[in-house]
Design an enzyme around this catalytic site. Structure first.
Site, PDB file in Angstrom:
ATOM      1  N   PHE A 126       0.857  -1.184   0.000  1.00  0.00           N
ATOM      2  CA  PHE A 126       0.000   0.000   0.000  1.00  0.00           C
ATOM      3  C   PHE A 126       0.901   1.243   0.000  1.00  0.00           C
ATOM      4  O   PHE A 126       2.061   1.177   0.400  1.00  0.00           O
ATOM      5  CB  PHE A 126      -0.894  -0.030   1.246  1.00  0.00           C
ATOM      6  CG  PHE A 126      -1.880   1.095   1.283  1.00  0.00           C
ATOM      7  CD1 PHE A 126      -2.876   1.204   0.320  1.00  0.00           C
ATOM      8  CD2 PHE A 126      -1.821   2.066   2.270  1.00  0.00           C
ATOM      9  CE1 PHE A 126      -3.781   2.252   0.344  1.00  0.00           C
ATOM     10  CE2 PHE A 126      -2.731   3.117   2.303  1.00  0.00           C
ATOM     11  CZ  PHE A 126      -3.709   3.204   1.339  1.00  0.00           C
ATOM     12  N   ASP A 127       0.359   2.396  -0.448  1.00  0.00           N
ATOM     13  CA  ASP A 127       1.254   3.554  -0.636  1.00  0.00           C
ATOM     14  C   ASP A 127       1.907   4.052   0.662  1.00  0.00           C
ATOM     15  O   ASP A 127       3.066   4.458   0.649  1.00  0.00           O
ATOM     16  CB  ASP A 127       0.584   4.692  -1.429  1.00  0.00           C
ATOM     17  CG  ASP A 127      -0.733   5.144  -0.832  1.00  0.00           C
ATOM     18  OD1 ASP A 127      -1.037   4.770   0.309  1.00  0.00           O
ATOM     19  OD2 ASP A 127      -1.460   5.896  -1.519  1.00  0.00           O
ATOM     20  N   ALA A 219      -5.373  -4.987   7.010  1.00  0.00           N
ATOM     21  CA  ALA A 219      -6.464  -3.993   7.035  1.00  0.00           C
ATOM     22  C   ALA A 219      -7.821  -4.615   6.711  1.00  0.00           C
ATOM     23  O   ALA A 219      -8.827  -4.257   7.310  1.00  0.00           O
ATOM     24  CB  ALA A 219      -6.156  -2.865   6.046  1.00  0.00           C
ATOM     25  N   LYS A 260     -10.541   0.039   8.597  1.00  0.00           N
ATOM     26  CA  LYS A 260     -11.218  -0.816   7.628  1.00  0.00           C
ATOM     27  C   LYS A 260     -11.942  -1.928   8.394  1.00  0.00           C
ATOM     28  O   LYS A 260     -12.995  -1.693   8.940  1.00  0.00           O
ATOM     29  CB  LYS A 260     -10.217  -1.363   6.599  1.00  0.00           C
ATOM     30  CG  LYS A 260      -9.800  -0.347   5.557  1.00  0.00           C
ATOM     31  CD  LYS A 260      -8.752   0.608   6.058  1.00  0.00           C
ATOM     32  CE  LYS A 260      -8.149   1.450   4.965  1.00  0.00           C
ATOM     33  NZ  LYS A 260      -6.731   1.708   5.173  1.00  0.00           N
ATOM     34  N   HIS A 452      -2.584  14.734  -6.620  1.00  0.00           N
ATOM     35  CA  HIS A 452      -4.038  14.648  -6.838  1.00  0.00           C
ATOM     36  C   HIS A 452      -4.861  15.211  -5.681  1.00  0.00           C
ATOM     37  O   HIS A 452      -5.990  15.624  -5.862  1.00  0.00           O
ATOM     38  CB  HIS A 452      -4.472  13.224  -7.177  1.00  0.00           C
ATOM     39  CG  HIS A 452      -4.127  12.204  -6.129  1.00  0.00           C
ATOM     40  ND1 HIS A 452      -2.824  11.872  -5.827  1.00  0.00           N
ATOM     41  CD2 HIS A 452      -4.898  11.456  -5.326  1.00  0.00           C
ATOM     42  CE1 HIS A 452      -2.831  10.945  -4.890  1.00  0.00           C
ATOM     43  NE2 HIS A 452      -4.065  10.681  -4.560  1.00  0.00           N
TER      44      HIS A 452
HETATM   45  C1  LIG Z   1      -5.531   2.132   4.798  1.00  0.00           C
HETATM   46  C2  LIG Z   1      -4.429   1.198   4.636  1.00  0.00           C
HETATM   47  C3  LIG Z   1      -3.211   1.404   5.264  1.00  0.00           C
HETATM   48  C4  LIG Z   1      -2.898   2.646   6.080  1.00  0.00           C
HETATM   49  O1  LIG Z   1      -3.744   2.753   7.156  1.00  0.00           O
HETATM   50  P1  LIG Z   1      -4.174   4.173   7.801  1.00  0.00           P
HETATM   51  O2  LIG Z   1      -5.066   3.757   8.918  1.00  0.00           O
HETATM   52  O3  LIG Z   1      -4.871   4.935   6.730  1.00  0.00           O
HETATM   53  O4  LIG Z   1      -2.951   4.842   8.263  1.00  0.00           O
HETATM   54  C5  LIG Z   1      -2.241   0.433   5.125  1.00  0.00           C
HETATM   55  N1  LIG Z   1      -2.435  -0.654   4.362  1.00  0.00           N
HETATM   56  C6  LIG Z   1      -3.590  -0.876   3.716  1.00  0.00           C
HETATM   57  C7  LIG Z   1      -3.756  -2.112   2.896  1.00  0.00           C
HETATM   58  C8  LIG Z   1      -4.623   0.035   3.816  1.00  0.00           C
HETATM   59  O5  LIG Z   1      -5.756  -0.178   3.162  1.00  0.00           O
END
Ligand SMILES: *Cc1c(COP(=O)(O)O)cnc(C)c1O
Length: 460
Positions: A126-127, A219, A260, A452
């Protein structure tokens, strides 16, 4: 999967939050004022908010009740103990460190495991994970199977790691240069595509042969477990909890954004079975987040998280959740709206290049579609195309365009009904009916990184 029509939401609604549909004229003014960037729109001017599924879940009455029993002690809060017991029950990991978000847990993990010049292997990082690895001087390496990058290929587990490439990486660089393996479940970066149990098991077996630690980015662990039950042989009759527990059994620990599958609005977790690692994590956690038993959160947040983590394993909940995403995807396909197939766990991705073939990538087709969705029906989606990923080549100064022009409709958990989904389908059908008249965009302001979020456009 049972057909959608056979059942309704496994909850009834006790509290409502009014949302209001503005007029088309109002929306045209609002989006122009926002520089044709939906990140600049006040959320009360949005009718259906599909910007993200992160932190946008509706909590249950039981979670809300949990807020009232928040124990705000600096150390040893009873809510921490409830959270710790819950995480241990679900994952088998004894050592639990709460954090304020998922990225905070990643910060701690990469701080202790990643040395400059090392590589972190995964399906697709993830970014925020990628950012943390790079900040520590490491190199994030994505090894997702090739089907995972093809929009029109159907494969049950498009989040799988390519095991052949994993073995090659270890051979080429040597295990000592690999900090750890990070498996993201479900794989957010290619649309919430699941990872199979077989794949997690095999990746873990190889890692253990070479003494490389394995972590899950968990997540959406429950959504992943649900897909395993639906699609992988041998898991049809297992409970989601059993499947989740087996997934975690192949790892040394996990990081998680509880925004999530924790079904909360804020929170994160770092957990491991390794006492030494936990000790080191705790040292950094105290500096970055707060004392070991609260980690940047209030006691009441810990309680909501502990309760959410149990609710997310409920089979009826998951069937409804994944079913709603699939329902929206199926209705769009019926209406000849191009999407990525199959739909993943947390949203539907529109293929803007196929949807708006007359708009060249230089005129931001995916962003143009995001703008149209807002103007048409007050729906806020997010662009994952040229605005998000296009960039100038450092040497030649030429624009480099991404392979995909996507619009993500991320669906919050337990928030919208199928009637809202129907409205989204109608809006996209209306837009399809006038797609020849939709205008592209021109970028008039961009920030040096992550442009963006703050970009300003004009209509061509
Ligand atoms: C959202 C997410 C993160 C980062 O989590 P935050 O609670 O936004 O800091 C890391 N990995 C995945 C796969 C995510 O979906």
């Amino acid at each position: 999967m049972r057909p959608r029509s056979e059942y309704a939401e496994p909850y009834r609604i006790k509290v409502v939050e009014p949302i209001q549909l503005t007029t088309r004229e109002e929306r045209e003014q609002i989006i122009a004022k926002a520089g044709y960037n939906v990140f600049n729109i006040p959320s009360d001017k949005v009718y259906i908010d599909f910007l993200t599924d992160s932190g946008t879940s509706a909590m249950s009455d039981y979670q809300w009740a949990g807020l009232m029993v928040g124990d705000e002690a600096y150390a040893g809060s009873k809510n921490f103990h409830h959270l710790k017991e819950t995480v241990e029950e679900i994952s088998g990991f004894e050592y639990v460190l709460p954090t304020h978000q998922g990225r905070a847990a990643e910060n701690i993990l990469t701080t202790i495991l990643v040395k400059p010049g090392e590589r972190v292997l995964g399906n697709m990082h993830f970014d925020t994970t990628e950012g943390h690895i790079r900040l520590k001087g490491g190199e994030p390496v994505n090894l997702v199977i090739k089907e995972g990058l093809e929009t029109a290929t159907r494969h049950p587990f498009k989040g799988n790691i390519d095991i052949g490439r994993l073995i090659d990486e270890i051979k080429t660089y040597g295990p000592e240069r690999i900090s750890y393996i990070d498996i993201t479940v479900t794989c957010n970066s290619n649309g919430g595509q699941p990872v199979s149990m077989g794949n997690i098991r095999e990746a873990s077996r190889i890692a253990r042969e070479h003494s490389i630690p394995v972590f899950l980015d968990a997540a959406r662990f429950a959504e992943n477990a649900y897909f395993i039950r639906e699609r992988e042989e041998g898991y049809e009759n297992k409970s989601i909890a059993e499947i989740a527990r087996e997934m975690f059994s192949y790892a040394d620990g996990f990081t998680m954004s509880a925004k999530k599958d924790g079904l909360v609005n804020i929170g994160g977790i770092f957990a491991t079975r390794d006492g030494e690692l936990y000790k080191k994590a705790g040292e950094w956690g105290i500096i970055y987040e707060g004392f070991l038993t609260y980690g940047g959160l209030a006691g009441r947040d810990l309680e909501a998280m502990a309760r959410g983590l149990k609710e997310v394993l409920d089979e009826d909940y998951l069937e409804n959740r994944i079913g709603q995403v699939a329902y929206l995807g199926d209705c769009l396909l019926d209406g000849d709206i191009p999407i990525i197939e199959p739909t993943g766990g947390h949203g539907v991705y529109l293929d803007a290049r196929r949807f708006l073939p007359l708009i060249p990538q230089s005129a931001f087709p995916a962003q143009a579609l995001v703008v149209e969705l807002y103007v048409e029906a007050g729906i806020r989606a997010v662009e994952l195309g040229t605005a998000a990923f296009g960039h100038k080549d450092k040497k030649t100064g030429e624009m480099v365009y991404p392979a995909l022009e996507l619009v993500r409709l991320a669906i919050p958990r337990r928030v919208y009904t199928d009637r809202h989904m129907d409205m989204v389908v109608r809006a996209l059908r209306n837009i399809a009916g006038r797609k020849d008249r939709i205008r592209g965009l021109k970028l008039v302001y961009e920030a040096p990184v992550l442009r963006h979020f703050t970009a300003v456009f004009e209509q061509l």
